[in-house]
Design a protein around this motif. Sequence first.
Motif, mmCIF file in Angstrom:
data_model
loop_
_atom_site.group_PDB
_atom_site.id
_atom_site.type_symbol
_atom_site.label_atom_id
_atom_site.label_comp_id
_atom_site.label_asym_id
_atom_site.label_seq_id
_atom_site.Cartn_x
_atom_site.Cartn_y
_atom_site.Cartn_z
ATOM 1 N N ASP A 128 8.399 -14.480 -12.198
ATOM 2 C CA ASP A 128 8.555 -13.837 -13.421
ATOM 3 C C ASP A 128 7.061 -13.850 -14.244
ATOM 4 O O ASP A 128 7.271 -14.022 -15.497
ATOM 5 C CB ASP A 128 9.856 -14.483 -14.083
ATOM 6 N N THR A 129 6.197 -14.060 -13.577
ATOM 7 C CA THR A 129 4.962 -14.143 -14.511
ATOM 8 C C THR A 129 3.966 -12.916 -14.222
ATOM 9 O O THR A 129 3.062 -12.661 -14.953
ATOM 10 C CB THR A 129 4.168 -15.428 -13.982
ATOM 11 N N VAL A 130 4.125 -12.036 -12.982
ATOM 12 C CA VAL A 130 3.508 -11.006 -12.870
ATOM 13 C C VAL A 130 4.492 -9.646 -12.566
ATOM 14 O O VAL A 130 5.468 -9.947 -11.781
ATOM 15 C CB VAL A 130 2.841 -11.195 -11.446
ATOM 16 N N LYS A 131 3.749 -8.646 -13.412
ATOM 17 C CA LYS A 131 4.772 -7.459 -12.985
ATOM 18 C C LYS A 131 3.802 -6.185 -11.958
ATOM 19 O O LYS A 131 2.685 -6.369 -12.041
ATOM 20 C CB LYS A 131 4.964 -6.680 -14.356
ATOM 21 N N HIS A 132 4.557 -5.789 -11.114
ATOM 22 C CA HIS A 132 3.855 -4.770 -10.201
ATOM 23 C C HIS A 132 4.724 -3.267 -10.328
ATOM 24 O O HIS A 132 5.915 -3.251 -10.535
ATOM 25 C CB HIS A 132 3.974 -5.329 -8.963
ATOM 26 N N ALA A 133 3.973 -2.311 -10.081
ATOM 27 C CA ALA A 133 4.514 -1.191 -9.997
ATOM 28 C C ALA A 133 5.181 -0.981 -8.655
ATOM 29 O O ALA A 133 5.012 -1.596 -7.871
ATOM 30 C CB ALA A 133 3.389 -0.086 -9.925
ATOM 31 N N PHE A 134 6.556 -0.303 -8.756
ATOM 32 C CA PHE A 134 7.158 -0.082 -7.581
ATOM 33 C C PHE A 134 7.718 1.404 -7.299
ATOM 34 O O PHE A 134 7.576 2.229 -8.176
ATOM 35 C CB PHE A 134 8.495 -0.824 -7.561
ATOM 36 N N LEU A 135 7.752 1.788 -6.080
ATOM 37 C CA LEU A 135 8.107 2.984 -5.402
ATOM 38 C C LEU A 135 9.747 2.566 -4.801
ATOM 39 O O LEU A 135 9.719 1.856 -3.879
ATOM 40 C CB LEU A 135 7.266 3.711 -4.498
ATOM 41 N N TYR A 136 10.600 3.515 -4.959
ATOM 42 C CA TYR A 136 11.862 3.321 -4.544
ATOM 43 C C TYR A 136 12.394 4.584 -3.919
ATOM 44 O O TYR A 136 12.140 5.482 -4.481
ATOM 45 C CB TYR A 136 13.275 2.899 -5.529
ATOM 46 N N ASP A 137 12.443 4.628 -2.820
ATOM 47 C CA ASP A 137 12.638 5.577 -1.696
ATOM 48 C C ASP A 137 14.032 6.036 -1.377
ATOM 49 O O ASP A 137 14.348 6.884 -0.377
ATOM 50 C CB ASP A 137 11.770 5.667 -0.480
ATOM 51 N N GLY A 138 15.176 5.343 -1.835
ATOM 52 C CA GLY A 138 16.570 5.464 -1.794
ATOM 53 C C GLY A 138 17.014 4.474 -0.988
ATOM 54 O O GLY A 138 18.306 4.180 -0.874
ATOM 55 N N MET A 141 12.655 -1.132 -2.414
ATOM 56 C CA MET A 141 11.801 -0.901 -3.506
ATOM 57 C C MET A 141 10.571 -1.424 -3.061
ATOM 58 O O MET A 141 10.243 -2.607 -2.441
ATOM 59 C CB MET A 141 12.385 -1.927 -4.565
ATOM 60 N N GLN A 142 9.423 -0.793 -2.886
ATOM 61 C CA GLN A 142 8.358 -0.939 -2.372
ATOM 62 C C GLN A 142 7.243 -1.610 -3.455
ATOM 63 O O GLN A 142 7.178 -0.899 -4.490
ATOM 64 C CB GLN A 142 7.512 0.250 -1.545
ATOM 65 N N ASP A 143 6.489 -2.712 -3.308
ATOM 66 C CA ASP A 143 5.373 -3.215 -4.198
ATOM 67 C C ASP A 143 4.276 -2.268 -4.148
ATOM 68 O O ASP A 143 3.779 -2.029 -2.918
ATOM 69 C CB ASP A 143 5.352 -4.504 -3.714
ATOM 70 N N LEU A 144 3.764 -1.617 -5.176
ATOM 71 C CA LEU A 144 2.537 -0.728 -5.097
ATOM 72 C C LEU A 144 1.308 -1.277 -5.301
ATOM 73 O O LEU A 144 0.266 -1.017 -5.109
ATOM 74 C CB LEU A 144 2.608 0.506 -6.080
#
Length: 352
Positions: A128-138, A141-144
Motif C-alpha cells: 500500500d505504498t505504490v499505486k499502479h494503473a491497471f487494465l481489467y479484461d473481464g 487485473m493487469q498491472d500497466l
Amino acid sequence: MLRVLSVRWVMLSLAGVLTLTLAALYGCGGGGGGGGGGDGGNGGNGAGTYAVTDLGVLGTGNRSEARGINSQGHVVGWSYTNGGNTSRAFYYNGHTMRNLGTLGGTESQAMAINESGQIVGWSYLSGDTVKHAFLYDGATMQDLGALAGGADSKAYDINASGEIVGESNSQPVLYEGGVIQDLSPGADTFGAAWGINDSGQVVGYSWEGSQPSHAFLYQSGAMQDLGTLGGATSSAWAINSSGQVAGHADTAGDALERAFLYDGAEMRDLGGINDSHSYGYAINDSGHVVGQSYTWGFLYDGTTLHTLTDMLASGSSGWLVAPQWAINNAGQIAGWGVNPAGQAHAILLTPQ
C-alpha cells in the motif's frame, strides 16, 4: 504554486462534507426539488425526465461512486467495503455490482470502461505504498506499470481500440500496445491525461516549470494549449468523437472556475448553478456535458445548464443528485447521489 490538480481526488476527500451539505440544502427524505436557478435562467426545468437506479455498495460498505459508463449502460467506479474507508473497484453489468479486486494492495478504483468491457483504473500494490494503473479484461487485473524512474501511475480513460491514458510520475501518459509513452513535450512539463476518443485525440492538463496549468489537446504527436476563460488555469477532462472537449477553467481575475465546452475554435463558459463554480467532467457525441456546479450534478444539453435533481421522474423523488462523471450516447448518466435514507451511493440516471 497551486495547480489544477484533480478535482476528482479532491471530491473523494470532501465526499462526506458534500453529502452533509446536500442533505442540509435539500433535506434528506424530502422531495427532489431545489437547486435554484443559475446564470441566465440556468437550473432545473422541473421536467421528470430521468429515473434513478441505485447501484448499491460492495458488501457492507457505506458509500460508492460511479466514474465510467459504456454504450450498454455498464458502469464502473469504486465502493467502500465493510463499512470502512477502503475503496474497491467495481463493475456493474446492469444487474449486480462486482468487486474487481486489487493488484495486491488493499485499495483500487475503476475510472472508465470501453465498448468491449475493458476497464481501467488504479490500484495499490502489495504494501500500500505504490499505486499502479491497471487494465481489467473481464478475468484478470493487469498491472500497466509506470514510467522509467517513476513509481506511481493511474489510468483514467480507454477508447474502443484499447488505447489508455493517465499519468505516471506526474506526467501525462498514453498506454498503447503494451508500451507506456510520455506525452510531455519537455523534461520540465508535468500534468495528466484524462480523456481519449476513438481517433486517439487526448486531453488533460499540463504545466511547464512554474507556469500555471492549462488544458491541452494532444494529437498527431503535438500538444496544443487550449487556453482559459480569461483566468490563470484550466483543465480538460473529456473529448467526444467530434473533438469537442469538456473541462473547467478560471474566468477573468480568477473569480470563478467554470465548466467549458471547447469546439475546436473557442472555449465557451457553460455557466453555473446560482452563478457558482462549475466543472465539466464528461461529454457525449451530442455535445451534452455532465459534471458539478457547487455540490449539485448538472446536465448541459447544448443550450442550457440544468440541475439534475430537478429533472428526476416522480418515481425517483427524494434523491439528491451529486456530481456526475460520465454520460453515454444514449444519454445515460453515471455518478453518485444521496438517497432518501441519506446514503451516498453510485447511481445510473436513465432518460424516460
